[in-house]
Design a protein around this motif. Structure first.
Motif, PDB file in Angstrom:
ATOM      1  N   ILE A  26       0.927  -1.166   0.255  1.00 50.86           N
ATOM      2  CA  ILE A  26       0.098   0.210  -0.040  1.00 50.86           C
ATOM      3  C   ILE A  26       1.118   1.167  -0.023  1.00 50.86           C
ATOM      4  CG2 ILE A  26      -1.985   1.531   1.791  1.00 50.86           C
ATOM      5  CD1 ILE A  26      -3.232  -1.088   0.401  1.00 50.86           C
ATOM      6  N   LEU A  27       1.910   1.409   0.958  1.00 50.06           N
ATOM      7  CA  LEU A  27       2.885   2.436   0.969  1.00 50.06           C
ATOM      8  C   LEU A  27       3.629   2.452  -0.298  1.00 50.06           C
ATOM      9  CD1 LEU A  27       4.265   1.844   4.563  1.00 50.06           C
ATOM     10  CD2 LEU A  27       2.701   3.354   3.677  1.00 50.06           C
ATOM     11  N   GLU A  77       2.011   1.516  -3.038  1.00 52.64           N
ATOM     12  CA  GLU A  77       1.181   2.239  -4.038  1.00 52.64           C
ATOM     13  C   GLU A  77       0.655   3.912  -3.752  1.00 52.64           C
ATOM     14  OE1 GLU A  77      -1.891   0.272  -5.601  1.00 52.64           O
ATOM     15  OE2 GLU A  77      -1.130  -1.759  -4.977  1.00 52.64           O
ATOM     16  N   LEU A  78       1.144   3.897  -2.966  1.00 56.34           N
ATOM     17  CA  LEU A  78       0.694   5.232  -2.696  1.00 56.34           C
ATOM     18  C   LEU A  78       2.252   5.994  -2.527  1.00 56.34           C
ATOM     19  CD1 LEU A  78      -1.152   7.457  -0.940  1.00 56.34           C
ATOM     20  CD2 LEU A  78       0.282   6.830   1.341  1.00 56.34           C
ATOM     21  N   THR A  79       3.442   5.758  -3.138  1.00 56.79           N
ATOM     22  CA  THR A  79       4.666   6.784  -3.345  1.00 56.79           C
ATOM     23  C   THR A  79       4.886   6.836  -4.412  1.00 56.79           C
ATOM     24  OG1 THR A  79       5.791   6.072  -1.562  1.00 56.79           O
ATOM     25  CG2 THR A  79       7.346   6.701  -3.234  1.00 56.79           C
ATOM     26  N   ASN A 130      -4.053   8.354  -4.495  1.00 56.94           N
ATOM     27  CA  ASN A 130      -4.103   9.102  -3.425  1.00 56.94           C
ATOM     28  C   ASN A 130      -4.641   7.803  -1.609  1.00 56.94           C
ATOM     29  OD1 ASN A 130      -7.207   9.092  -2.591  1.00 56.94           O
ATOM     30  ND2 ASN A 130      -7.425  11.296  -3.251  1.00 56.94           N
ATOM     31  N   LYS A 131      -4.741   8.210  -0.649  1.00 57.04           N
ATOM     32  CA  LYS A 131      -4.551   7.195   0.947  1.00 57.04           C
ATOM     33  C   LYS A 131      -6.473   6.656   0.323  1.00 57.04           C
ATOM     34  CE  LYS A 131      -2.153   9.939   3.338  1.00 57.04           C
ATOM     35  NZ  LYS A 131      -2.360  11.194   4.557  1.00 57.04           N
ATOM     36  N   LEU A 146      -6.626   4.980  -2.274  1.00 55.99           N
ATOM     37  CA  LEU A 146      -6.268   3.521  -1.906  1.00 55.99           C
ATOM     38  C   LEU A 146      -6.939   2.768  -0.928  1.00 55.99           C
ATOM     39  CD1 LEU A 146      -2.748   3.817  -2.033  1.00 55.99           C
ATOM     40  CD2 LEU A 146      -3.840   2.418  -3.788  1.00 55.99           C
ATOM     41  N   PRO A 181      -8.898   4.958   5.564  1.00 57.57           N
ATOM     42  CA  PRO A 181      -7.244   6.236   5.280  1.00 57.57           C
ATOM     43  C   PRO A 181      -6.377   6.461   6.436  1.00 57.57           C
ATOM     44  CG  PRO A 181      -9.237   7.082   4.427  1.00 57.57           C
ATOM     45  CD  PRO A 181      -9.545   6.064   5.254  1.00 57.57           C
ATOM     46  N   ILE A 206      -3.950   3.742   7.141  1.00 54.30           N
ATOM     47  CA  ILE A 206      -2.700   3.823   5.981  1.00 54.30           C
ATOM     48  C   ILE A 206      -2.143   5.088   6.950  1.00 54.30           C
ATOM     49  CG2 ILE A 206      -2.272   4.976   3.927  1.00 54.30           C
ATOM     50  CD1 ILE A 206      -4.387   3.722   2.346  1.00 54.30           C
ATOM     51  N   ASN A 207      -2.211   5.929   7.477  1.00 55.63           N
ATOM     52  CA  ASN A 207      -1.380   6.898   8.225  1.00 55.63           C
ATOM     53  C   ASN A 207      -0.992   6.577   9.658  1.00 55.63           C
ATOM     54  OD1 ASN A 207      -2.564   9.608   6.653  1.00 55.63           O
ATOM     55  ND2 ASN A 207      -4.374   9.533   7.762  1.00 55.63           N
ATOM     56  N   LEU A 245       4.864  10.665   2.658  1.00 51.86           N
ATOM     57  CA  LEU A 245       3.822  10.309   2.413  1.00 51.86           C
ATOM     58  C   LEU A 245       2.509  10.879   2.549  1.00 51.86           C
ATOM     59  CD1 LEU A 245       4.019   6.569   1.939  1.00 51.86           C
ATOM     60  CD2 LEU A 245       4.402   8.618   0.387  1.00 51.86           C
TER      61      LEU A 245
END
Length: 104
Positions: free
Chosen positions: A19-20, A22-24, A29-30, A33, A41, A44-45, A56
């Protein structure tokens, strides 16, 4: 695993890192995803903090016009000019008070 009729999800390390990653890339966005993988979200944070990926996190950029910047500087200068007489008045009062206090 259920807690108060809610399912508790446990995510694997590789899943979190995926996930991180893909966020990169910046393609999603969060929130996107999160919807795609069924992850909040805020979760994810937490992963971003856990893996120390401050790059990120959301960043705030303050955009000001040149007029606003100039006005802010003028106001700061005015504040400093107003502080000086007040400071002098306070110091004068302290000196006067210390002299009148010592003559008792």
């Amino acid at each position: 695993m259920y807690k108060n009729d809610k399912m508790i999800r446990r995510y694997s390390e590789p899943f979190k890192l995926k996930i991180l990653d893909e966020l990169t890339t910046g393609r999603l966005n969060k929130y996107q995803l999160g919807k795609l993988y069924g992850v909040a979200p805020t979760t994810i944070n937490e992963w971003i903090r856990k893996y120390n990926r401050k790059d990120l996190m959301n960043t705030r950029i303050k955009v000001e016009t040149k007029d606003e910047t100039t006005r802010i500087k003028e106001l700061q200068k005015e504040i400093e000019q107003l502080k000086k007489p007040l400071l002098k008045k306070d110091l004068d009062a302290l000196v006067l008070d210390s002299y009148s206090g010592s003559s008792r």
